[in-house]
Write an enzyme that holds these catalytic residues in place. Structure first.
Site, short mmCIF file in Angstrom:
data_model
loop_
_atom_site.label_atom_id
_atom_site.label_comp_id
_atom_site.label_asym_id
_atom_site.label_seq_id
_atom_site.Cartn_x
_atom_site.Cartn_y
_atom_site.Cartn_z
N ASP A 81 76.84 -21.77 -12.71
CA ASP A 81 77.89 -21.67 -11.69
C ASP A 81 79.24 -22.09 -12.30
O ASP A 81 79.29 -22.97 -13.17
CB ASP A 81 77.51 -22.60 -10.52
CG ASP A 81 78.31 -22.31 -9.26
OD1 ASP A 81 78.77 -21.15 -9.09
OD2 ASP A 81 78.48 -23.23 -8.43
N HIS A 82 80.31 -21.48 -11.83
CA HIS A 82 81.69 -21.84 -12.22
C HIS A 82 81.82 -22.28 -13.67
O HIS A 82 82.02 -23.46 -13.96
CB HIS A 82 82.24 -22.96 -11.33
CG HIS A 82 82.55 -22.50 -9.94
ND1 HIS A 82 83.66 -21.73 -9.62
CD2 HIS A 82 81.89 -22.70 -8.78
CE1 HIS A 82 83.66 -21.48 -8.32
NE2 HIS A 82 82.59 -22.04 -7.79
N ASP A 103 84.45 -17.97 -14.19
CA ASP A 103 85.50 -18.19 -13.19
C ASP A 103 86.87 -18.09 -13.84
O ASP A 103 87.38 -19.04 -14.44
CB ASP A 103 85.31 -19.58 -12.55
CG ASP A 103 86.30 -19.82 -11.41
OD1 ASP A 103 87.30 -19.07 -11.31
OD2 ASP A 103 86.09 -20.77 -10.63
N GLU A 133 85.04 -13.96 -10.06
CA GLU A 133 85.77 -14.25 -8.81
C GLU A 133 87.20 -13.77 -8.91
O GLU A 133 87.86 -14.00 -9.93
CB GLU A 133 85.73 -15.78 -8.59
CG GLU A 133 86.58 -16.28 -7.43
CD GLU A 133 86.33 -17.78 -7.14
OE1 GLU A 133 85.28 -18.33 -7.56
OE2 GLU A 133 87.19 -18.40 -6.51
N HIS A 178 85.28 -24.90 -0.63
CA HIS A 178 84.27 -25.73 -1.30
C HIS A 178 84.27 -27.08 -0.62
O HIS A 178 85.31 -27.74 -0.55
CB HIS A 178 84.62 -25.93 -2.78
CG HIS A 178 84.30 -24.75 -3.65
ND1 HIS A 178 85.20 -24.21 -4.55
CD2 HIS A 178 83.16 -24.02 -3.79
CE1 HIS A 178 84.63 -23.21 -5.21
NE2 HIS A 178 83.40 -23.07 -4.75
N HIS A 206 81.20 -18.28 -1.68
CA HIS A 206 81.21 -19.68 -2.12
C HIS A 206 81.57 -20.54 -0.92
O HIS A 206 82.18 -20.09 0.03
CB HIS A 206 82.25 -19.88 -3.24
CG HIS A 206 81.76 -19.40 -4.57
ND1 HIS A 206 81.57 -20.22 -5.64
CD2 HIS A 206 81.39 -18.16 -4.99
CE1 HIS A 206 81.11 -19.53 -6.67
NE2 HIS A 206 80.99 -18.27 -6.30
N VAL A 229 75.64 -23.17 -2.05
CA VAL A 229 75.58 -24.38 -1.23
C VAL A 229 75.47 -25.60 -2.13
O VAL A 229 74.57 -25.69 -2.96
CB VAL A 229 74.35 -24.34 -0.28
CG1 VAL A 229 74.33 -25.58 0.60
CG2 VAL A 229 74.36 -23.07 0.58
N THR A 231 77.74 -29.14 -1.25
CA THR A 231 78.16 -30.41 -0.63
C THR A 231 77.24 -30.88 0.50
O THR A 231 76.91 -32.07 0.58
CB THR A 231 79.59 -30.25 -0.07
OG1 THR A 231 80.41 -29.73 -1.12
CG2 THR A 231 80.16 -31.56 0.40
P1 13P Z 1 79.89 -26.02 -0.94
O1 13P Z 1 80.00 -27.32 -1.67
O2 13P Z 1 80.96 -25.87 0.10
O3 13P Z 1 78.56 -25.79 -0.37
O4 13P Z 1 80.18 -24.86 -1.99
C1 13P Z 1 79.36 -24.74 -3.11
C2 13P Z 1 79.83 -23.65 -4.00
O5 13P Z 1 80.43 -22.70 -3.58
C3 13P Z 1 79.49 -23.79 -5.43
O6 13P Z 1 79.92 -22.72 -6.19
#
Ligand code: 13P
Length: 282
Positions: A81-82, A103, A133, A178, A206, A229, A231
């Site tokens: 991710d990212h 990203d 993105e 996020h 995201h 997902v 946080t």
């Molecule tokens: P949240 O922390 O809002 O769930 O987003 C996670 C995210 O998009 C990671 O790439």
């Protein structure tokens, strides 16, 4: 079984459902995600962000996820991710990640296209699929992600971007953040319709945390195939930890607390997995 992320998302696009991509950082987060997906008989994407490369042994982590995936009855993908650095992407590909997110959202369109194209050329040679993105997701409360400026995705730019970079999935910025929302969520589903009409590849949302259930269902109905997902799951575990220490006697043991945190994360993950199913066939 471990499968290519593209396979999971192509099936999701065809079946008009979404797949949860849970951000993970340790054994318990991975176990929780796979356990929930197995219970719900749904595929799942295990996502490790580049920002955790300092604290997580990437090669060891990949070996762990691959072993758990092979033992599992459901399709499991392993996603980076990212990622902002080419080195991280090459490292993830080398140890068996099935997709990577480059990203380049901080760059202007031309530069983002140039850098993303270079990544897709490398990743595709290794049979690894690529997410990218355009637009930029802002940051709300409790998030661990980089601050984005909240620029929404322009459908025409999205079309050009996909045509020129050959990415497999596109993260569209439609107003989610996020982390948790600090005000009323302002999510532009009409814009999602326009982006959907402009590009044919699976779309990614995201900022799953805190997004209202109804919006999430509509987003999936309008073409979102993968929802990230982080946080909300992290908060459930952290809250459990706080309570365990507040309520616990002197002898709280780490092994119990870790198992408790996994249990605390699972209902949150289950909520997302259920929300993303095709509501017409439930
Ligand atoms: P949240 O922390 O809002 O769930 O987003 C996670 C995210 O998009 C990671 O790439």
């Amino acid at each position: 079984m471990l499968v290519n992320t593209k396979e999971i998302l192509s099936a999701a696009q065809k079946g008009r459902y979404g797949v949860s991509a849970f951000n993970v950082y340790n054994l318990e987060t991975v176990q929780a995600a796979i356990h929930v997906a197995e219970a719900e008989k749904q595929p799942v994407i295990i996502a490790l962000g580049e920002r955790y490369f300092d604290t997580v042994d990437v090669e060891g982590f990949a070996a762990l996820v691959k072993t758990l995936a092979e033992k599992s009855s459901i399709p499991v993908a392993l996603h980076l991710d990212h990622a902002y650095e080419k080195e991280s992407i090459i490292r993830a590909i080398s140890c068996g990640f099935t997709s990577v997110m480059y990203d380049g959202s901080r760059y202007d369109l031309a530069e983002n296209i140039r850098f993303t194209k270079e990544i897709t050329e490398i990743a595709h040679m290794a049979g690894v699929s690529v997410e990218a993105e355009i637009g930029s997701v802002a940051r709300g409360a409790f998030s661990d992600e980089e601050e984005g400026d909240g620029t929404l995705t322009d459908p025409q730019s999205a079309k050009k971007f996909v045509e020129e970079t050959d990415v497999d999935f596109l993260a569209a910025s439609i107003g989610t953040v996020h982390g948790m929302y600090t005000g009323k969520p302002n999510i532009n589903l009409d814009l999602l319709d326009q982006i959907r009409q402009s590009v044919g590849i699976p779309l990614v949302l995201h900022g799953g945390s805190g997004t209202p259930d109804e919006i999430m269902k509509q987003a999936v109905a309008k073409g979102i195939c993968k929802v990230n997902v982080n946080t909300e799951v992290s908060l459930a575990a952290a809250f459990y930890l706080k309570q365990a220490y507040e309520q616990g006697q002197q002898g709280v043991h780490l092994s119990d607390v870790m198992a408790g945190m996994q249990k605390a994360m699972e209902p949150v993950m289950t909520k997302f997995v259920r929300l993303l199913q095709n509501q017409d066939v439930i």
